[in-house]
Structure formats: C-alpha cells, structure tokens
Write an enzyme that holds these catalytic residues in place. Structure first.
Site, PDB file in Angstrom:
ATOM      1  N   GLU A  62     -33.203  40.658 -34.654  1.00 55.91           N
ATOM      2  CA  GLU A  62     -32.778  39.843 -33.503  1.00 55.91           C
ATOM      3  C   GLU A  62     -32.948  38.341 -33.758  1.00 55.91           C
ATOM      4  O   GLU A  62     -32.104  37.543 -33.357  1.00 55.91           O
ATOM      5  CB  GLU A  62     -33.592  40.251 -32.267  1.00 55.91           C
ATOM      6  CG  GLU A  62     -33.159  39.576 -30.995  1.00 55.91           C
ATOM      7  CD  GLU A  62     -33.859  40.162 -29.772  1.00 55.91           C
ATOM      8  OE1 GLU A  62     -33.917  41.395 -29.659  1.00 55.91           O
ATOM      9  OE2 GLU A  62     -34.350  39.378 -28.948  1.00 55.91           O
ATOM     10  N   ASP A  63     -34.019  37.956 -34.428  1.00 53.72           N
ATOM     11  CA  ASP A  63     -34.383  36.535 -34.469  1.00 53.72           C
ATOM     12  C   ASP A  63     -34.365  35.892 -35.858  1.00 53.72           C
ATOM     13  O   ASP A  63     -34.694  34.709 -35.974  1.00 53.72           O
ATOM     14  CB  ASP A  63     -35.788  36.345 -33.877  1.00 53.72           C
ATOM     15  CG  ASP A  63     -35.793  36.564 -32.363  1.00 53.72           C
ATOM     16  OD1 ASP A  63     -34.735  36.385 -31.739  1.00 53.72           O
ATOM     17  OD2 ASP A  63     -36.850  36.915 -31.831  1.00 53.72           O
ATOM     18  N   HIS A  88     -46.894  37.140 -32.900  1.00 52.03           N
ATOM     19  CA  HIS A  88     -46.421  38.065 -31.863  1.00 52.03           C
ATOM     20  C   HIS A  88     -46.189  39.493 -32.386  1.00 52.03           C
ATOM     21  O   HIS A  88     -46.783  40.439 -31.846  1.00 52.03           O
ATOM     22  CB  HIS A  88     -45.178  37.481 -31.174  1.00 52.03           C
ATOM     23  CG  HIS A  88     -44.407  38.474 -30.387  1.00 52.03           C
ATOM     24  ND1 HIS A  88     -44.904  39.080 -29.262  1.00 52.03           N
ATOM     25  CD2 HIS A  88     -43.171  39.009 -30.577  1.00 52.03           C
ATOM     26  CE1 HIS A  88     -44.007  39.940 -28.795  1.00 52.03           C
ATOM     27  NE2 HIS A  88     -42.949  39.914 -29.567  1.00 52.03           N
ATOM     28  N   ASP A  99     -44.503  45.154 -26.709  1.00 52.25           N
ATOM     29  CA  ASP A  99     -43.798  43.866 -26.683  1.00 52.25           C
ATOM     30  C   ASP A  99     -44.021  43.162 -25.341  1.00 52.25           C
ATOM     31  O   ASP A  99     -44.349  41.971 -25.288  1.00 52.25           O
ATOM     32  CB  ASP A  99     -42.304  44.131 -26.917  1.00 52.25           C
ATOM     33  CG  ASP A  99     -41.503  42.868 -27.179  1.00 52.25           C
ATOM     34  OD1 ASP A  99     -42.042  41.917 -27.774  1.00 52.25           O
ATOM     35  OD2 ASP A  99     -40.317  42.843 -26.790  1.00 52.25           O
ATOM     36  N   HIS A 119     -40.100  44.342 -35.379  1.00 51.65           N
ATOM     37  CA  HIS A 119     -39.206  44.560 -34.239  1.00 51.65           C
ATOM     38  C   HIS A 119     -38.309  43.371 -33.899  1.00 51.65           C
ATOM     39  O   HIS A 119     -37.253  43.549 -33.317  1.00 51.65           O
ATOM     40  CB  HIS A 119     -39.978  45.043 -33.002  1.00 51.65           C
ATOM     41  CG  HIS A 119     -40.676  43.968 -32.218  1.00 51.65           C
ATOM     42  ND1 HIS A 119     -41.951  43.538 -32.510  1.00 51.65           N
ATOM     43  CD2 HIS A 119     -40.279  43.227 -31.158  1.00 51.65           C
ATOM     44  CE1 HIS A 119     -42.296  42.595 -31.647  1.00 51.65           C
ATOM     45  NE2 HIS A 119     -41.296  42.367 -30.821  1.00 51.65           N
ATOM     46  N   ASP A 120     -38.713  42.144 -34.254  1.00 58.02           N
ATOM     47  CA  ASP A 120     -37.876  40.984 -33.935  1.00 58.02           C
ATOM     48  C   ASP A 120     -37.132  40.421 -35.153  1.00 58.02           C
ATOM     49  O   ASP A 120     -36.508  39.361 -35.047  1.00 58.02           O
ATOM     50  CB  ASP A 120     -38.733  39.870 -33.308  1.00 58.02           C
ATOM     51  CG  ASP A 120     -38.986  40.107 -31.816  1.00 58.02           C
ATOM     52  OD1 ASP A 120     -38.138  40.738 -31.154  1.00 58.02           O
ATOM     53  OD2 ASP A 120     -40.035  39.650 -31.314  1.00 58.02           O
TER      54      ASP A 120
HETATM   55 ZN    ZN Z   1     -40.984  40.812 -29.416  1.00 54.49          ZN
END
Ligand code: ZN
Length: 192
Positions: A68-69, A38, A125, A64-65
């Site tokens: 967050e993840d 992704h 995204d 970018h993630d």
């Molecule tokens: Zn994303």
C-alpha cells in the site's frame, strides 16, 4: 509451542525487508517517527496480546503496509514469502487508485469477508493506530478528526469480531481510554 529456524529466519527477513522498504517514510506525529515502528508494533501486539503463533500471519503483519505505501510489488512478496503471506497482505491493502473516503468505506464493507488471519492483522493495525493517535498524534489532526478516526475504526472492527477475544478486549479498552483521554485533554485537564 516451538518454532523452527526457518520460522525465525522468515520473521527477521520480513522485518529487514519492511525496514528497507519503509526507510524513507515517517509517521505524521511531531517526532516524525520511523514508519517501520508501526508494522513492528502490529506484529508485537498480535504476538503478546493476541497470543498469535501463526508464522505467516506474523510475517504478513510486518509486511502489511509495504504494497500500500511503498514500491513493493505483489510478485516480490510472493517470491520471498509465499502465496499465503501475499494473500494476507493483499487482504489488508487499500486500493490507492480510489479516493480516500471510498477506501475508508470499503474497509468497513470488506472487513467481514476477509480471512481470520487478515482479521487479526486488522485488529492489530487499528490497536496500533489508536494508540499512536492518542499518545503521539499527527501534528495537524484536530480533536474532531481524531474522534472521527476512532468512530470509523469501530465500524471496521465491528466486521472482524469473533476472531480473537484478547485482541478485541484490548481494542475495546483502548477505544474507551482513548476517547476519555482526548476529551479530557480538550477540556484542558490533560495539561499539567
Ligand atoms: Zn498499518
């Protein structure tokens, strides 16, 4: 436009870093695709469709993630990729201490106030996510849930328009095609 060795080094380093951070994560589609597909797709969409040539934006798209993840800390990003990349990543990072519906509402509220680079990443995204939901959706998602995601994404994207005409046109076409495909499948037309 030419790129320096340092630029390419950063792109490869970010890709390697994100691949390691996301290594145990899978997408929720039935193939359980590696998560890293992704963020790589997002950076590739910015590069190919949006003609984005800003290295910090491309590096931040790949990362970018991660905050967050994964267990990635803001300090890690800043130390390896600098404050500009960190700021971009943070602008597209949801606050996971908040409930899911609140996070979704905040994306709509906050999107217009982010920087142009963060808006580019947001466009990439959502393009990547809608593509995935349409072609290889999370196994458990109903038609209604997919359509609701499309509606919500439209509200987020409304707040970033005027940033990149090619990406916005790509998003609009994809949204239209995606709705038509999902509804056709629901009518049984998608099955051969
Ligand atoms: Zn994303």
């Amino acid at each position: 436009m030419t790129f320096s060795e340092d630029d390419l080094s950063l792109i490869f380093e970010a890709t390697h870093f994100a691949a390691e951070k996301h290594q145990n994560q899978r997408r929720r589609n039935k193939e359980a695709s590696p998560y890293i597909n992704h963020p790589i797709a997002v950076a590739e969409i910015l590069w190919r469709v949006g003609h984005v040539r800003d290295i910090p934006v491309l590096v931040a798209a790949i990362l970018h993630d991660t905050i967050e993840d994964t267990d990635t800390s803001p300090d890690e990003i800043e130390n390896r990729f600098g404050p500009e990349v960190l700021s971009l990543v943070q602008q597209v990072t949801d606050d996971k201490t908040k409930p899911k519906q609140e996070r979704k509402r905040l994306q709509i509220v906050n999107a217009p106030h982010t920087s142009p680079g963060a808006k580019l990443i947001k466009l990439g995204d959502k393009i990547s996510n809608i593509h995935d939901i349409t072609t290889s959706p999370p196994a458990s998602w109903s038609l209604d849930r997919k359509l609701k995601y499309l509606d919500w994404s439209e509200q987020v994207i409304a707040g970033v328009r005027g940033t990149n005409a090619a990406l916005e046109a790509c998003y609009d076409q994809l949204l239209q095609d995606s709705r038509a495909k999902l509804l056709a499948e629901d009518n049984g037309e998608g099955h051969e």
